[in-house]
Design a protein around this motif. Structure first.
Motif, PDB file in Angstrom:
ATOM      1  N   ASP A  31       9.953  23.806  -8.490  1.00 16.55           N
ATOM      2  CA  ASP A  31      10.476  22.797  -7.558  1.00 16.55           C
ATOM      3  C   ASP A  31       9.584  22.670  -6.331  1.00 16.55           C
ATOM      4  O   ASP A  31       9.267  21.560  -5.883  1.00 16.55           O
ATOM      5  CB  ASP A  31      11.899  23.174  -7.131  1.00 16.55           C
ATOM      6  N   VAL A  32       9.180  23.824  -5.781  1.00 17.45           N
ATOM      7  CA  VAL A  32       8.356  23.802  -4.567  1.00 17.45           C
ATOM      8  C   VAL A  32       6.991  23.165  -4.867  1.00 17.45           C
ATOM      9  O   VAL A  32       6.500  22.326  -4.106  1.00 17.45           O
ATOM     10  CB  VAL A  32       8.177  25.238  -4.023  1.00 17.45           C
ATOM     11  N   ALA A  33       6.391  23.566  -5.992  1.00 20.62           N
ATOM     12  CA  ALA A  33       5.065  23.028  -6.336  1.00 20.62           C
ATOM     13  C   ALA A  33       5.137  21.525  -6.572  1.00 20.62           C
ATOM     14  O   ALA A  33       4.274  20.767  -6.108  1.00 20.62           O
ATOM     15  CB  ALA A  33       4.533  23.736  -7.580  1.00 20.62           C
ATOM     16  N   ARG A  34       6.169  21.070  -7.286  1.00 21.60           N
ATOM     17  CA  ARG A  34       6.279  19.628  -7.563  1.00 21.60           C
ATOM     18  C   ARG A  34       6.466  18.839  -6.276  1.00 21.60           C
ATOM     19  O   ARG A  34       5.823  17.792  -6.086  1.00 21.60           O
ATOM     20  CB  ARG A  34       7.468  19.372  -8.502  1.00 21.60           C
ATOM     21  N   LEU A  35       7.323  19.336  -5.399  1.00 20.05           N
ATOM     22  CA  LEU A  35       7.554  18.625  -4.139  1.00 20.05           C
ATOM     23  C   LEU A  35       6.256  18.552  -3.336  1.00 20.05           C
ATOM     24  O   LEU A  35       5.890  17.488  -2.818  1.00 20.05           O
ATOM     25  CB  LEU A  35       8.654  19.321  -3.325  1.00 20.05           C
ATOM     26  N   GLY A  36       5.555  19.683  -3.243  1.00 22.27           N
ATOM     27  CA  GLY A  36       4.295  19.695  -2.498  1.00 22.27           C
ATOM     28  C   GLY A  36       3.296  18.706  -3.071  1.00 22.27           C
ATOM     29  O   GLY A  36       2.629  17.980  -2.332  1.00 22.27           O
ATOM     30  N   MET A  37       3.212  18.659  -4.394  1.00 23.53           N
ATOM     31  CA  MET A  37       2.246  17.754  -5.028  1.00 23.53           C
ATOM     32  C   MET A  37       2.615  16.292  -4.767  1.00 23.53           C
ATOM     33  O   MET A  37       1.735  15.456  -4.486  1.00 23.53           O
ATOM     34  CB  MET A  37       2.212  18.023  -6.536  1.00 23.53           C
ATOM     35  N   TRP A  38       3.891  15.967  -4.859  1.00 21.83           N
ATOM     36  CA  TRP A  38       4.297  14.576  -4.648  1.00 21.83           C
ATOM     37  C   TRP A  38       4.103  14.153  -3.189  1.00 21.83           C
ATOM     38  O   TRP A  38       3.764  12.992  -2.916  1.00 21.83           O
ATOM     39  CB  TRP A  38       5.744  14.371  -5.096  1.00 21.83           C
ATOM     40  N   VAL A  39       4.302  15.063  -2.256  1.00 22.70           N
ATOM     41  CA  VAL A  39       4.039  14.737  -0.847  1.00 22.70           C
ATOM     42  C   VAL A  39       2.543  14.458  -0.669  1.00 22.70           C
ATOM     43  O   VAL A  39       2.145  13.505   0.013  1.00 22.70           O
ATOM     44  CB  VAL A  39       4.508  15.890   0.078  1.00 22.70           C
ATOM     45  N   PHE A  40       1.714  15.277  -1.313  1.00 22.86           N
ATOM     46  CA  PHE A  40       0.262  15.056  -1.258  1.00 22.86           C
ATOM     47  C   PHE A  40      -0.098  13.692  -1.855  1.00 22.86           C
ATOM     48  O   PHE A  40      -0.891  12.930  -1.283  1.00 22.86           O
ATOM     49  CB  PHE A  40      -0.454  16.184  -2.009  1.00 22.86           C
ATOM     50  N   GLU A  44      -1.921  10.363  -0.284  1.00 22.45           N
ATOM     51  CA  GLU A  44      -3.067   9.723  -0.932  1.00 22.45           C
ATOM     52  C   GLU A  44      -2.821   8.220  -1.120  1.00 22.45           C
ATOM     53  O   GLU A  44      -3.747   7.414  -1.032  1.00 22.45           O
ATOM     54  CB  GLU A  44      -3.315  10.365  -2.302  1.00 22.45           C
ATOM     55  N   LEU A  45      -1.582   7.874  -1.404  1.00 23.33           N
ATOM     56  CA  LEU A  45      -1.223   6.459  -1.561  1.00 23.33           C
ATOM     57  C   LEU A  45      -1.533   5.693  -0.280  1.00 23.33           C
ATOM     58  O   LEU A  45      -2.081   4.583  -0.312  1.00 23.33           O
ATOM     59  CB  LEU A  45       0.271   6.361  -1.902  1.00 23.33           C
ATOM     60  N   LEU A  46      -1.202   6.302   0.863  1.00 22.21           N
ATOM     61  CA  LEU A  46      -1.473   5.641   2.138  1.00 22.21           C
ATOM     62  C   LEU A  46      -2.974   5.610   2.431  1.00 22.21           C
ATOM     63  O   LEU A  46      -3.472   4.706   3.101  1.00 22.21           O
ATOM     64  CB  LEU A  46      -0.718   6.358   3.261  1.00 22.21           C
ATOM     65  N   PHE A  47      -3.692   6.593   1.940  1.00 23.05           N
ATOM     66  CA  PHE A  47      -5.149   6.635   2.089  1.00 23.05           C
ATOM     67  C   PHE A  47      -5.776   5.397   1.446  1.00 23.05           C
ATOM     68  O   PHE A  47      -6.603   4.710   2.038  1.00 23.05           O
ATOM     69  CB  PHE A  47      -5.652   7.923   1.433  1.00 23.05           C
ATOM     70  N   PHE A  48      -5.350   5.084   0.230  1.00 19.02           N
ATOM     71  CA  PHE A  48      -5.859   3.885  -0.446  1.00 19.02           C
ATOM     72  C   PHE A  48      -5.176   2.623   0.092  1.00 19.02           C
ATOM     73  O   PHE A  48      -5.715   1.527  -0.036  1.00 19.02           O
ATOM     74  CB  PHE A  48      -5.634   3.996  -1.961  1.00 19.02           C
ATOM     75  N   GLY A  49      -3.974   2.781   0.652  1.00 19.93           N
ATOM     76  CA  GLY A  49      -3.198   1.632   1.128  1.00 19.93           C
ATOM     77  C   GLY A  49      -3.931   0.837   2.199  1.00 19.93           C
ATOM     78  O   GLY A  49      -3.893  -0.400   2.197  1.00 19.93           O
ATOM     79  N   GLY A  50      -4.599   1.522   3.126  1.00 13.68           N
ATOM     80  CA  GLY A  50      -5.339   0.829   4.181  1.00 13.68           C
ATOM     81  C   GLY A  50      -6.412  -0.090   3.604  1.00 13.68           C
ATOM     82  O   GLY A  50      -6.599  -1.222   4.071  1.00 13.68           O
ATOM     83  N   LEU A  51      -7.076   0.399   2.576  1.00 14.74           N
ATOM     84  CA  LEU A  51      -8.112  -0.421   1.929  1.00 14.74           C
ATOM     85  C   LEU A  51      -7.496  -1.628   1.225  1.00 14.74           C
ATOM     86  O   LEU A  51      -8.066  -2.720   1.208  1.00 14.74           O
ATOM     87  CB  LEU A  51      -8.893   0.428   0.923  1.00 14.74           C
ATOM     88  N   LEU A  52      -6.311  -1.425   0.645  1.00 13.62           N
ATOM     89  CA  LEU A  52      -5.642  -2.539  -0.033  1.00 13.62           C
ATOM     90  C   LEU A  52      -5.239  -3.620   0.967  1.00 13.62           C
ATOM     91  O   LEU A  52      -5.365  -4.818   0.689  1.00 13.62           O
ATOM     92  CB  LEU A  52      -4.406  -2.037  -0.790  1.00 13.62           C
TER      93      LEU A  52
ATOM     94  N   LEU B  83      12.441  11.177  -3.562  1.00 10.08           N
ATOM     95  CA  LEU B  83      12.485  10.717  -2.174  1.00 10.08           C
ATOM     96  C   LEU B  83      11.093  10.764  -1.546  1.00 10.08           C
ATOM     97  O   LEU B  83      10.674   9.824  -0.850  1.00 10.08           O
ATOM     98  CB  LEU B  83      13.455  11.603  -1.375  1.00 10.08           C
ATOM     99  N   ALA B  84      10.351  11.838  -1.807  1.00  9.03           N
ATOM    100  CA  ALA B  84       8.983  11.954  -1.264  1.00  9.03           C
ATOM    101  C   ALA B  84       8.114  10.811  -1.771  1.00  9.03           C
ATOM    102  O   ALA B  84       7.352  10.207  -1.003  1.00  9.03           O
ATOM    103  CB  ALA B  84       8.378  13.304  -1.656  1.00  9.03           C
ATOM    104  N   ALA B  85       8.242  10.488  -3.072  1.00 13.09           N
ATOM    105  CA  ALA B  85       7.465   9.390  -3.637  1.00 13.09           C
ATOM    106  C   ALA B  85       7.902   8.063  -3.019  1.00 13.09           C
ATOM    107  O   ALA B  85       7.059   7.215  -2.673  1.00 13.09           O
ATOM    108  CB  ALA B  85       7.641   9.351  -5.156  1.00 13.09           C
ATOM    109  N   ALA B  86       9.211   7.879  -2.860  1.00  8.62           N
ATOM    110  CA  ALA B  86       9.723   6.622  -2.302  1.00  8.62           C
ATOM    111  C   ALA B  86       9.275   6.451  -0.856  1.00  8.62           C
ATOM    112  O   ALA B  86       8.968   5.332  -0.425  1.00  8.62           O
ATOM    113  CB  ALA B  86      11.246   6.596  -2.388  1.00  8.62           C
TER     114      ALA B  86
END
Lengths: 244, 129
Positions: A31-40, A44-52, B83-86
């Motif tokens: 659970d902890v690893a998955r949450l950490g990865m999804w936050v990362f 990253e989504l916002l990193f590419f978002g500025g370019l978009l 939620l983190a993804a959203a």
């Protein structure tokens, strides 16, 4: 046993990584690893978002320039690369499923296929960049669109965004190929469970398995994210006004 | 388990119906993704005006959803993970909305974009002998 209680353990007993994890349930670690990865990945989504955002600003303001520039990208190679990435993601998904059911031969082969397809993607991309460079499509004083020495407004901006976006994506791919390769290598040469582990102790083995599964699952999540970025970039960079 | 055996060499069974079902699901997702790729490519060669952009983005959104659900299995993830993804998507939406507001509310008489051009040098360099 917690980390703190390990530190206070008698000098004769050697604390081990497995011992630290023993009382953390495998589910908790997942659970902890998955949450950490999804936050990362969200960051990253916002990193590419500025370019978009920059891309859409340019496309709305100079649609003719963006269309003319996009027609100079190699749509065949772009499409082949998209198919390669989608296939590599499918292999990564199979690797994770195989890992969960301890089919290590499948894990090894699928991870190697994922890395090989990633390398093929990068090789094609490199070839594409070289062709664009020699064609004069790289932004700068020598920029031109084919024989058109006075390209429409926005065309050069399109190629600036093109090289930045595909370059950053390729950097992510390079990191991904490296990590997937390491995971495949580890699955090829299974590491022994560290520390003083009783081989009959199922809990200890489960802990090590969970670690291997988690690393592969996190790697696959990253790979899928890089795939998604390309899925979005593909129509924006290669498919603008192709019918004209 | 016999002594010395590591976690990665434990013998396991093969060919369970559940495993075959997993492989079929991933293969179906991959086929759908490739089909959508071809639809995206083919639609780009039809003259649909702004529809080309919307179809391209729509197909990309469907492909993203397939990868998220079939490969990344976000549907099985904990609520806090979803939620983190959203939140990531929400922050991206804020970025787009604020960018659009800024663009739409600028004065209409803003300067036109122009190519950078080389102006003539102020001092003429001496002629080479």
């Amino acid at each position: 046993m917690s980390v703190a209680s390990n530190a206070a353990a008698p000098s004769g007993s050697r604390p081990t990584a497995v011992a630290v994890h023993k009382d953390e349930s495998p589910q908790h670690r997942r659970d902890v690893a998955r949450l950490g990865m999804w936050v990362f990945l969200a960051s990253e989504l916002l990193f590419f978002g500025g370019l978009l955002v920059a891309y859409f600003y340019g496309r709305l303001h100079w649609p003719a320039g963006f269309a003319a520039a996009s027609r100079h990208t190699d749509v065949l190679l772009g499409t082949v690369n998209t198919a390669l990435l989608l296939t590599s993601s499918a292999f990564a998904a199979v690797a994770v499923a195989a890992c969960e059911t301890q089919r290590w031969r499948w894990v090894r082969r699928c991870l190697m296929a994922t890395a090989a397809l990633g390398l093929a993607f990068l090789a094609i991309k490199g070839f594409e960049w070289h062709a664009e460079w020699t064609e004069g499509l790289f932004p700068g004083p020598g920029f031109r669109l084919g024989a058109d020495v006075a390209p429409p407004q926005g065309a050069e901006l399109f190629f600036m965004l093109y090289f930045v976006m595909t370059g950053l994506h390729a950097l992510h791919m390079l990191i991904g190929v490296g990590v997937v390769g390491v995971m495949a290598h580890r699955a090829l040469h299974p590491p022994a469970v560290e520390g003083e582990v009783d081989p009959d102790d199922a809990d200890e083995v489960t802990s090590a398995e969970t670690g291997a599964e988690l690393r592969i699952e996190m790697t696959a999540l990253y790979w899928h994210f890089v795939d998604i970025v390309w899925v979005v970039l593909y129509p924006l960079l290669y498919l603008v006004e192709r019918h004209s | 388990m016999k002594a010395g055996m590591t976690a990665l060499t434990k013998p396991r069974r093969n060919r369970s119906p559940q495993w075959r079902g997993t492989l079929r699901a991933i293969a179906a997702a991959w086929l759908a993704l490739v089909a959508l790729l071809l639809i995206s490519l083919g639609s780009a060669y039809l003259s649909l005006g702004s529809g080309n952009l919307w179809i391209g983005l729509g197909v990309a959104a469907v492909k993203t959803a397939i990868v998220l659900w079939a490969f990344m299995r976000i549907g099985e993830a904990q609520a806090v993970v979803r939620l983190a993804a959203a939140i990531g998507v929400f922050m991206l939406a804020i970025l787009f909305v604020l960018g659009a507001i800024d663009d739409r509310t600028r004065p209409a008489d803003r300067a036109a974009w122009s190519h950078p051009t080389q102006i003539a040098p102020l001092v003429t360099p001496p002629a080479k002998r």
